[in-house]
Design a protein around this motif. Structure first.
Motif, PDB file in Angstrom:
ATOM      1  N   UNK A   1       0.846  -1.193   0.000  1.00  8.21           N
ATOM      2  CA  UNK A   1       0.000   0.000   0.000  1.00  8.21           C
ATOM      3  C   UNK A   1       0.881   1.241   0.000  1.00  8.21           C
ATOM      4  N   UNK A   2       0.676   2.097  -0.979  1.00  9.94           N
ATOM      5  CA  UNK A   2       1.443   3.330  -1.104  1.00  9.94           C
ATOM      6  C   UNK A   2       0.665   4.485  -0.508  1.00  9.94           C
ATOM      7  N   UNK A   3       1.354   5.352   0.210  1.00  9.51           N
ATOM      8  CA  UNK A   3       0.716   6.525   0.796  1.00  9.51           C
ATOM      9  C   UNK A   3       1.185   7.812   0.134  1.00  9.51           C
ATOM     10  N   UNK A   4       1.824   7.693  -1.035  1.00 13.43           N
ATOM     11  CA  UNK A   4       2.209   8.885  -1.771  1.00 13.43           C
ATOM     12  C   UNK A   4       0.972   9.455  -2.458  1.00 13.43           C
ATOM     13  N   UNK A   5       1.013  10.733  -2.760  1.00 10.47           N
ATOM     14  CA  UNK A   5      -0.153  11.387  -3.350  1.00 10.47           C
ATOM     15  C   UNK A   5      -0.553  10.710  -4.667  1.00 10.47           C
ATOM     16  N   UNK A   6       0.414  10.470  -5.543  1.00 13.66           N
ATOM     17  CA  UNK A   6       0.201   9.654  -6.733  1.00 13.66           C
ATOM     18  C   UNK A   6       0.771   8.290  -6.396  1.00 13.66           C
ATOM     19  N   UNK A   7      -0.097   7.317  -6.236  1.00 13.43           N
ATOM     20  CA  UNK A   7       0.284   6.012  -5.665  1.00 13.43           C
ATOM     21  C   UNK A   7       1.486   5.369  -6.354  1.00 13.43           C
ATOM     22  N   UNK A   8       1.567   5.403  -7.687  1.00 16.86           N
ATOM     23  CA  UNK A   8       2.657   4.754  -8.423  1.00 16.86           C
ATOM     24  C   UNK A   8       4.006   5.442  -8.198  1.00 16.86           C
ATOM     25  N   UNK A   9       3.977   6.686  -7.731  1.00 14.34           N
ATOM     26  CA  UNK A   9       5.207   7.464  -7.555  1.00 14.34           C
ATOM     27  C   UNK A   9       6.176   6.796  -6.577  1.00 14.34           C
ATOM     28  N   UNK A  10       5.670   5.983  -5.656  1.00 14.14           N
ATOM     29  CA  UNK A  10       6.533   5.311  -4.680  1.00 14.14           C
ATOM     30  C   UNK A  10       7.600   4.471  -5.370  1.00 14.14           C
ATOM     31  N   UNK A  11       7.315   3.974  -6.570  1.00 15.58           N
ATOM     32  CA  UNK A  11       8.265   3.127  -7.277  1.00 15.58           C
ATOM     33  C   UNK A  11       9.396   3.924  -7.932  1.00 15.58           C
ATOM     34  N   UNK A  12       9.307   5.235  -7.911  1.00 15.26           N
ATOM     35  CA  UNK A  12      10.413   6.061  -8.412  1.00 15.26           C
ATOM     36  C   UNK A  12      11.330   6.512  -7.275  1.00 15.26           C
ATOM     37  N   UNK A  13      10.992   6.139  -6.041  1.00 11.21           N
ATOM     38  CA  UNK A  13      11.793   6.528  -4.881  1.00 11.21           C
ATOM     39  C   UNK A  13      12.637   5.361  -4.376  1.00 11.21           C
ATOM     40  N   UNK A  14      13.265   4.645  -5.274  1.00 12.05           N
ATOM     41  CA  UNK A  14      14.105   3.509  -4.884  1.00 12.05           C
ATOM     42  C   UNK A  14      15.521   3.996  -4.623  1.00 12.05           C
ATOM     43  N   UNK A  15      16.297   3.388  -3.757  1.00 14.48           N
ATOM     44  CA  UNK A  15      15.986   2.157  -3.036  1.00 14.48           C
ATOM     45  C   UNK A  15      15.092   2.415  -1.824  1.00 14.48           C
ATOM     46  N   UNK A  16      14.468   1.354  -1.372  1.00 19.49           N
ATOM     47  CA  UNK A  16      13.669   1.382  -0.156  1.00 19.49           C
ATOM     48  C   UNK A  16      14.495   0.780   0.968  1.00 19.49           C
ATOM     49  N   UNK A  17      14.146   1.174   2.180  1.00 14.86           N
ATOM     50  CA  UNK A  17      14.825   0.650   3.364  1.00 14.86           C
ATOM     51  C   UNK A  17      13.790   0.070   4.318  1.00 14.86           C
ATOM     52  N   UNK A  18      14.215  -0.878   5.114  1.00 17.66           N
ATOM     53  CA  UNK A  18      13.342  -1.475   6.116  1.00 17.66           C
ATOM     54  C   UNK A  18      14.154  -1.652   7.391  1.00 17.66           C
ATOM     55  N   UNK A  19      13.511  -1.417   8.533  1.00 20.34           N
ATOM     56  CA  UNK A  19      14.141  -1.650   9.836  1.00 20.34           C
ATOM     57  C   UNK A  19      13.691  -3.017  10.308  1.00 20.34           C
ATOM     58  N   UNK A  20      14.617  -3.961  10.333  1.00 20.26           N
ATOM     59  CA  UNK A  20      14.296  -5.337  10.691  1.00 20.26           C
ATOM     60  C   UNK A  20      15.331  -5.832  11.689  1.00 20.26           C
ATOM     61  N   UNK A  21      14.857  -6.319  12.839  1.00 18.64           N
ATOM     62  CA  UNK A  21      15.744  -6.790  13.909  1.00 18.64           C
ATOM     63  C   UNK A  21      16.759  -5.725  14.319  1.00 18.64           C
ATOM     64  N   UNK A  22      16.279  -4.471  14.428  1.00 25.40           N
ATOM     65  CA  UNK A  22      17.089  -3.324  14.836  1.00 25.40           C
ATOM     66  C   UNK A  22      18.248  -3.030  13.879  1.00 25.40           C
ATOM     67  N   UNK A  23      18.081  -3.444  12.619  1.00 24.73           N
ATOM     68  CA  UNK A  23      19.108  -3.230  11.614  1.00 24.73           C
ATOM     69  C   UNK A  23      18.440  -2.747  10.326  1.00 24.73           C
ATOM     70  N   UNK A  24      19.038  -1.745   9.687  1.00 24.29           N
ATOM     71  CA  UNK A  24      18.509  -1.228   8.434  1.00 24.29           C
ATOM     72  C   UNK A  24      18.965  -2.115   7.291  1.00 24.29           C
ATOM     73  N   UNK A  25      18.018  -2.528   6.456  1.00 27.06           N
ATOM     74  CA  UNK A  25      18.305  -3.311   5.262  1.00 27.06           C
ATOM     75  C   UNK A  25      17.767  -2.569   4.041  1.00 27.06           C
ATOM     76  N   UNK A  26      18.438  -2.747   2.923  1.00 28.49           N
ATOM     77  CA  UNK A  26      17.959  -2.202   1.656  1.00 28.49           C
ATOM     78  C   UNK A  26      17.078  -3.253   0.989  1.00 28.49           C
ATOM     79  N   UNK A  27      15.945  -2.810   0.485  1.00 27.29           N
ATOM     80  CA  UNK A  27      15.039  -3.700  -0.239  1.00 27.29           C
ATOM     81  C   UNK A  27      15.297  -3.516  -1.731  1.00 27.29           C
ATOM     82  N   UNK A  28      15.574  -4.604  -2.401  1.00 30.56           N
ATOM     83  CA  UNK A  28      15.749  -4.560  -3.854  1.00 30.56           C
ATOM     84  C   UNK A  28      14.494  -5.152  -4.482  1.00 30.56           C
TER      85      UNK A  28
END
Length: 160
Positions: free
Chosen positions: A14-41
C-alpha cells in the motif's frame, strides 16, 4: 508491506504517496528489521485492485515473504521532489505544536487525514483536563492555517 499474495513470494503493498505509483520512483527502499537497516531490492510490482503487489529479490516463496509482512518501508528524504514555498510534506507537519491566533495552545499534530475536499489536521492536546483531547482542523491555507514554521515546529491557526 501487507500480507502475502499467492505462493511465489508476492506481497500486498500500500502506497501513501499522493500519486500512488510514484513510490516506485523513490528507490531504493529501506526497512528496519531486527534493529538493523536493510535495503530492499524490488524485483517486480503490479497494480492490483486499489493497491499493488510486489516481489522482492530473493523472496521466492510464501514462507519467506511472510517474514516481511506488516512492516513499513522507508525512503531517503533527499529522493523527494523539492517543494515550492507554502508546500509541506505531511511528515514535516506531524509533531508541530498548534496555537490559535490568540496564542492559545491547542496541541500537537498527530496525523493528517485526506478527504476529497481538503486535508485535516488531527491534533492531540495532552494538557486538556476535559474530554476534548482531539481536535480536527481543516487544513485550509491562509484562511484557517495562518502560518507554518517547520523550522520551529509551530503552526498558527484561526480556531477557538
Amino acid at each position: 508491506m501487507g500480507k502475502v499474495y499467492g505462493i511465489l513470494g508476492w506481497m500486498n503493498f500500500f502506497s501513501f504517496t499522493e500519486t500512488k505509483e510514484k513510490i516506485f520512483s523513490y528507490l531504493p527502499w529501506f526497512i528496519l528489521k531486527n534493529k538493523k537497516w536493510d535495503i530492499i531490492k524490488l524485483k517486480n510490482w503490479k497494480q492490483h485492485n486499489s493497491h499493488f503487489i510486489i516481489q522482492i529479490n530473493n523472496i521466492i516463496d510464501r514462507s519467506l515473504a511472510s517474514t516481511w509482512t506488516n512492516t513499513d518501508i522507508f525512503i531517503d528524504k533527499n529522493q523527494l521532489p523539492k517543494l515550492y514555498p507554502d508546500e509541506y510534506y505531511w511528515n514535516d507537519i506531524i509533531k508541530c505544536k498548534v496555537f490559535n491566533t490568540t496564542s492559545k495552545y491547542l496541541g500537537r499534530v498527530i496525523n493528517l487525514i485526506s478527504n476529497k475536499y481538503n486535508d485535516i489536521l488531527l491534533i492531540h492536546n495532552e494538557l486538556k483536563k476535559n474530554n476534548i483531547k482531539k481536535i480536527m482542523i481543516p487544513f485550509i491555507n491562509k484562511k484557517i492555517v495562518k502560518n507554518i514554521d517547520i523550522q520551529n515546529k509551530i503552526i498558527i491557526v484561526k480556531w477557538n
